[in-house]
Design a protein around this motif. Structure first.
Motif, PDB file in Angstrom:
ATOM      1  N   GLY A  82      38.699  63.632  39.753  1.00  0.00           N
ATOM      2  CA  GLY A  82      37.368  63.183  39.343  1.00  0.00           C
ATOM      3  C   GLY A  82      36.245  63.942  40.024  1.00  0.00           C
ATOM      4  O   GLY A  82      35.341  64.470  39.352  1.00  0.00           O
ATOM      5  N   PRO A  83      36.236  64.028  41.367  1.00  0.00           N
ATOM      6  CA  PRO A  83      35.178  64.793  42.024  1.00  0.00           C
ATOM      7  C   PRO A  83      35.114  66.257  41.590  1.00  0.00           C
ATOM      8  O   PRO A  83      34.014  66.812  41.432  1.00  0.00           O
ATOM      9  N   LEU A  84      36.276  66.885  41.375  1.00  0.00           N
ATOM     10  CA  LEU A  84      36.265  68.294  40.973  1.00  0.00           C
ATOM     11  C   LEU A  84      35.689  68.451  39.569  1.00  0.00           C
ATOM     12  O   LEU A  84      34.843  69.315  39.318  1.00  0.00           O
ATOM     13  N   ALA A  85      36.162  67.621  38.626  1.00  0.00           N
ATOM     14  CA  ALA A  85      35.696  67.739  37.246  1.00  0.00           C
ATOM     15  C   ALA A  85      34.216  67.384  37.126  1.00  0.00           C
ATOM     16  O   ALA A  85      33.469  68.027  36.381  1.00  0.00           O
ATOM     17  N   LEU A  86      33.776  66.378  37.865  1.00  0.00           N
ATOM     18  CA  LEU A  86      32.374  65.983  37.795  1.00  0.00           C
ATOM     19  C   LEU A  86      31.474  67.041  38.426  1.00  0.00           C
ATOM     20  O   LEU A  86      30.379  67.332  37.921  1.00  0.00           O
ATOM     21  N   GLY A  87      31.927  67.648  39.522  1.00  0.00           N
ATOM     22  CA  GLY A  87      31.162  68.745  40.119  1.00  0.00           C
ATOM     23  C   GLY A  87      31.005  69.913  39.165  1.00  0.00           C
ATOM     24  O   GLY A  87      29.922  70.516  39.068  1.00  0.00           O
ATOM     25  N   GLU A  88      32.073  70.254  38.438  1.00  0.00           N
ATOM     26  CA  GLU A  88      31.988  71.334  37.451  1.00  0.00           C
ATOM     27  C   GLU A  88      30.957  71.006  36.371  1.00  0.00           C
ATOM     28  O   GLU A  88      30.156  71.867  35.969  1.00  0.00           O
ATOM     29  N   LEU A  89      30.987  69.768  35.878  1.00  0.00           N
ATOM     30  CA  LEU A  89      30.028  69.375  34.848  1.00  0.00           C
ATOM     31  C   LEU A  89      28.594  69.542  35.339  1.00  0.00           C
ATOM     32  O   LEU A  89      27.737  70.088  34.629  1.00  0.00           O
ATOM     33  N   LEU A  90      28.326  69.104  36.561  1.00  0.00           N
ATOM     34  CA  LEU A  90      26.962  69.183  37.095  1.00  0.00           C
ATOM     35  C   LEU A  90      26.498  70.624  37.252  1.00  0.00           C
ATOM     36  O   LEU A  90      25.316  70.925  37.064  1.00  0.00           O
ATOM     37  N   ARG A  91      27.409  71.517  37.578  1.00  0.00           N
ATOM     38  CA  ARG A  91      27.031  72.932  37.701  1.00  0.00           C
ATOM     39  C   ARG A  91      26.788  73.575  36.338  1.00  0.00           C
ATOM     40  O   ARG A  91      25.935  74.453  36.193  1.00  0.00           O
ATOM     41  N   ASP A  92      27.551  73.137  35.331  1.00  0.00           N
ATOM     42  CA  ASP A  92      27.554  73.834  34.046  1.00  0.00           C
ATOM     43  C   ASP A  92      26.519  73.310  33.051  1.00  0.00           C
ATOM     44  O   ASP A  92      25.983  74.081  32.253  1.00  0.00           O
TER      45      ASP A  92
END
Length: 363
Positions: A82-92
């Motif tokens: 969850g933290p990894l996927a959500l971090g990617e979304l926020l960057r992209d």
């Protein structure tokens, strides 16, 4: 099951919440258009930091009109997809892609995330058993209170990203949180199916009311949960499901354009954990040998696993047997067990959810 419509599930009933007195402050403006990534800050005064604050990552992406989706990850600090996927979304993601607002907390239980532990090393508490929280309590209770009082009332949808953590391996799944109202339950099911995981499971946590999803339910939000693998590892397969699923929920809510992208095999199994009968707990102190494997069919009375006793080699292992028919949804990861440890979770069929889905598609 690939014809789920997007952007139609709006909450129909909200329970008003008045924020309690508190000293939490933020470095972002939740009402300002654009993308901001900062913190909400919880003042603390430990031995080594008399006037300090714990900074919890907080992001907001806002553009135009539309619903608000609150997304939380890192509820337990040893659950990583969850933290990894959500971090990617926020960057992209760019604000121009959004109609409405995304509020994201990618490492909500921040001290546990930093330590890689399920519970907070500050106060030993499980964040997901602390709602509605307490601004006069310890750090974990204060963070829960801020989410409960200040963020949930802003939201229409709540997506809570979990995995099995260090102690369990779990089928990568989207989780239906049972709602206290029939209409709320229908909306939760539709949104959870929109996530697009291969397995969907209704889990009521034995009626527990102190979880984040239960708290969001009581405030009238549309609630979606996940369990993305586990074992204290990062699963590439589960991470891919989580990446796509977050965007699918945002599309379902109407915050992102287009219908959810449901791959072949999405929502293939729709199950429920049937209360305490679905849990196999250890009664002994020993070493756990799992026989059943994730995703396999469980038959009542069949051998699920054994508990061995290395200190007493003359003692026969204790056998663990399935109490119900179903599917092995979760399996203990560490070999060492003590009385009360969860060794298996079994889920059985949940045809009511598919019936609700069918009626929604007909509309």
């Amino acid at each position: 099951m690939t014809d789920l419509m997007a952007g139609t599930s709006e909450p129909t009933r909200r329970k008003p919440v008045s924020p309690r007195r508190n000293s939490v402050f933020t470095t972002v403006d939740l009402e300002q258009p654009g993308k901001q990534i900062g913190y909400f800050c919880v003042p603390q005064s430990p031995h080594d930091d008399a006037w300090g604050a714990v900074q919890v990552p907080l992001a907001v992406i806002k553009n135009g009109s539309g619903p608000t989706v609150l997304i939380e990850a890192g509820n337990h600090g040893d659950e990583y997809e969850g933290p990894l996927a959500l971090g990617e979304l926020l960057r992209d993601i760019e604000p121009s892609e959004v109609s409405g607002r995304i509020i994201a907390i990618p490492a909500i239980n921040i001290r546990a995330v930093e330590a890689g532990t399920r519970t907070s090393p500050v106060d030993g508490l499980n964040f997901n058993r602390c709602f509605p929280g307490d601004f006069d309590g310890t750090l974990t209770r204060q963070i829960a209170a801020y989410v409960h009082d200040c963020l949930m009332p802003l939201a229409d949808y709540f997506l809570d990203l979990h995995s099995g953590g260090s102690s369990l391996m779990i089928l990568p799944s989207a989780i239906i949180e049972p709602s206290p109202t029939p209409e709320g339950h229908r909306l939760n099911i539709e949104a959870t199916l929109a996530f697009g995981a291969p397995t969907v499971v209704m889990v009521d946590n034995l009626g527990e009311t102190r979880t984040a999803t239960a708290a969001a339910n009581l405030q009238g939000l549309v609630v979606i949960g996940t369990e993305m693998a586990g074992g204290g590892l990062v699963s590439q397969d589960a991470l891919a499901i989580c990446r796509r699923g977050i965007r699918n929920v945002l599309k379902h809510a109407g915050v992102l354009k287009g219908p959810p992208e449901l791959p072949q095999g999405a929502n293939k199994r729709v199950l429920k954990v049937p209360g305490s009968r679905g849990y196999i707990l250890a009664d002994d102190d020993g070493v756990f040998e799992p026989i059943g494997q994730l995703g396999t069919i469980a038959r009542k009375g069949e051998l699920a696993g054994r508990i061995h006793f290395p200190r007493s080699p003359a003692r026969e292992p204790v056998e663990l047997r399935y109490a119900i028919d179903g599917v092995v949804f979760a399996k203990r990861q560490p070999g060492r067990v003590r009385p009360g440890n969860c060794c298996f979770v079994i889920a059985d069929e949940y045809p009511e959810a598919l019936a609700m889905k069918g009626r929604a598609d007909e509309r």
